[in-house]
Scaffold this motif. Sequence first.
Motif, PDB file in Angstrom:
ATOM      1  N   PRO A  39      40.783  66.128  44.756  1.00 15.30           N
ATOM      2  CA  PRO A  39      42.161  66.110  45.255  1.00 15.30           C
ATOM      3  C   PRO A  39      42.272  66.960  46.518  1.00 15.30           C
ATOM      4  O   PRO A  39      41.416  67.803  46.784  1.00 15.30           O
ATOM      5  N   PRO A  40      43.325  66.741  47.298  1.00 14.54           N
ATOM      6  CA  PRO A  40      43.472  67.540  48.520  1.00 14.54           C
ATOM      7  C   PRO A  40      43.665  69.014  48.182  1.00 14.54           C
ATOM      8  O   PRO A  40      44.188  69.361  47.130  1.00 14.54           O
ATOM      9  N   ILE A  41      43.221  69.866  49.086  1.00 11.84           N
ATOM     10  CA  ILE A  41      43.306  71.307  48.852  1.00 11.84           C
ATOM     11  C   ILE A  41      44.759  71.753  48.789  1.00 11.84           C
ATOM     12  O   ILE A  41      45.161  72.472  47.894  1.00 11.84           O
ATOM     13  N   ASN A  42      45.567  71.305  49.734  1.00 11.93           N
ATOM     14  CA  ASN A  42      46.991  71.644  49.755  1.00 11.93           C
ATOM     15  C   ASN A  42      47.785  70.351  49.577  1.00 11.93           C
ATOM     16  O   ASN A  42      48.072  69.659  50.557  1.00 11.93           O
ATOM     17  N   PRO A  43      48.156  70.023  48.347  1.00 14.24           N
ATOM     18  CA  PRO A  43      48.887  68.768  48.150  1.00 14.24           C
ATOM     19  C   PRO A  43      50.275  68.831  48.786  1.00 14.24           C
ATOM     20  O   PRO A  43      50.819  69.909  49.016  1.00 14.24           O
ATOM     21  N   ASP A  44      50.808  67.648  49.099  1.00 15.06           N
ATOM     22  CA  ASP A  44      52.149  67.581  49.677  1.00 15.06           C
ATOM     23  C   ASP A  44      53.166  68.101  48.673  1.00 15.06           C
ATOM     24  O   ASP A  44      53.024  67.880  47.468  1.00 15.06           O
ATOM     25  N   PRO A  45      54.203  68.772  49.149  1.00 16.50           N
ATOM     26  CA  PRO A  45      55.235  69.260  48.216  1.00 16.50           C
ATOM     27  C   PRO A  45      55.990  68.083  47.608  1.00 16.50           C
ATOM     28  O   PRO A  45      56.026  66.989  48.176  1.00 16.50           O
ATOM     29  N   GLY A  46      56.601  68.315  46.466  1.00 16.52           N
ATOM     30  CA  GLY A  46      57.354  67.274  45.797  1.00 16.52           C
ATOM     31  C   GLY A  46      58.573  66.854  46.612  1.00 16.52           C
ATOM     32  O   GLY A  46      59.048  67.576  47.480  1.00 16.52           O
ATOM     33  N   LYS A  47      59.074  65.663  46.310  1.00 19.68           N
ATOM     34  CA  LYS A  47      60.238  65.145  47.023  1.00 19.68           C
ATOM     35  C   LYS A  47      61.490  65.897  46.598  1.00 19.68           C
ATOM     36  O   LYS A  47      61.659  66.231  45.434  1.00 19.68           O
ATOM     37  N   ARG A  48      62.369  66.161  47.545  1.00 20.31           N
ATOM     38  CA  ARG A  48      63.637  66.813  47.246  1.00 20.31           C
ATOM     39  C   ARG A  48      64.629  65.779  46.757  1.00 20.31           C
ATOM     40  O   ARG A  48      64.641  64.641  47.213  1.00 20.31           O
ATOM     41  N   SER A  49      65.474  66.202  45.875  1.00 22.56           N
ATOM     42  CA  SER A  49      66.514  65.324  45.359  1.00 22.56           C
ATOM     43  C   SER A  49      67.607  65.159  46.399  1.00 22.56           C
ATOM     44  O   SER A  49      67.945  66.085  47.131  1.00 22.56           O
ATOM     45  N   THR A  50      68.192  63.959  46.475  1.00 21.06           N
ATOM     46  CA  THR A  50      69.288  63.728  47.414  1.00 21.06           C
ATOM     47  C   THR A  50      70.631  63.978  46.750  1.00 21.06           C
ATOM     48  O   THR A  50      71.654  63.971  47.419  1.00 21.06           O
ATOM     49  N   LYS A  51      70.634  64.215  45.447  1.00 23.78           N
ATOM     50  CA  LYS A  51      71.877  64.447  44.716  1.00 23.78           C
ATOM     51  C   LYS A  51      72.387  65.860  45.020  1.00 23.78           C
ATOM     52  O   LYS A  51      71.650  66.823  44.973  1.00 23.78           O
ATOM     53  N   ILE A  52      73.666  65.956  45.333  1.00 21.10           N
ATOM     54  CA  ILE A  52      74.289  67.248  45.582  1.00 21.10           C
ATOM     55  C   ILE A  52      75.376  67.443  44.538  1.00 21.10           C
ATOM     56  O   ILE A  52      76.328  66.670  44.479  1.00 21.10           O
ATOM     57  N   ASP A  53      75.221  68.457  43.741  1.00 20.02           N
ATOM     58  CA  ASP A  53      76.205  68.758  42.710  1.00 20.02           C
ATOM     59  C   ASP A  53      77.284  69.637  43.331  1.00 20.02           C
ATOM     60  O   ASP A  53      77.006  70.742  43.793  1.00 20.02           O
ATOM     61  N   PRO A  54      78.547  69.172  43.344  1.00 20.06           N
ATOM     62  CA  PRO A  54      79.596  69.970  43.995  1.00 20.06           C
ATOM     63  C   PRO A  54      79.820  71.321  43.337  1.00 20.06           C
ATOM     64  O   PRO A  54      80.301  72.249  43.969  1.00 20.06           O
ATOM     65  N   GLU A  55      79.472  71.457  42.071  1.00 20.68           N
ATOM     66  CA  GLU A  55      79.652  72.730  41.375  1.00 20.68           C
ATOM     67  C   GLU A  55      78.709  73.809  41.905  1.00 20.68           C
ATOM     68  O   GLU A  55      78.995  74.996  41.832  1.00 20.68           O
TER      69      GLU A  55
END
Length: 80
Positions: A39-55
Motif C-alpha cells: 500500500p502507499p506509504i502516505n494514503p490519501d485522507p478520507g473524504k469529508r462529508s458535505t452534510k452540515i448540521d446547523p446545530e
Amino acid sequence: MISNHLNLVEQRRGAAFDLSEQIAQYLAANGKIVQLESPPINPDPGKRSTKIDPETILKRRKPPITRAEREALRKLAEAL
C-alpha cells in the motif's frame, strides 16, 4: 559487559521455525502464496462529508469595529 539475554534472532528462532512449518503445510495442501503490491506509504485522507448540521456550526466571533466606526461612535457619544 556480556549480556545474559539471547540476541533478538535467537529469541525469535522458535517462532520463525513454527511459522515456516505452517507455510510448508499450507503449500503442501495446494495453497498459493500471492505477493501483492504494497500500500502507499502516505494514503490519501478520507473524504469529508458535505452534510452540515446547523446545530454544530461554530459561532464565529464578530470582527472588531474599525477605527472609522470607533471615531463615529465617539462623535455620537459626545453629541449626546
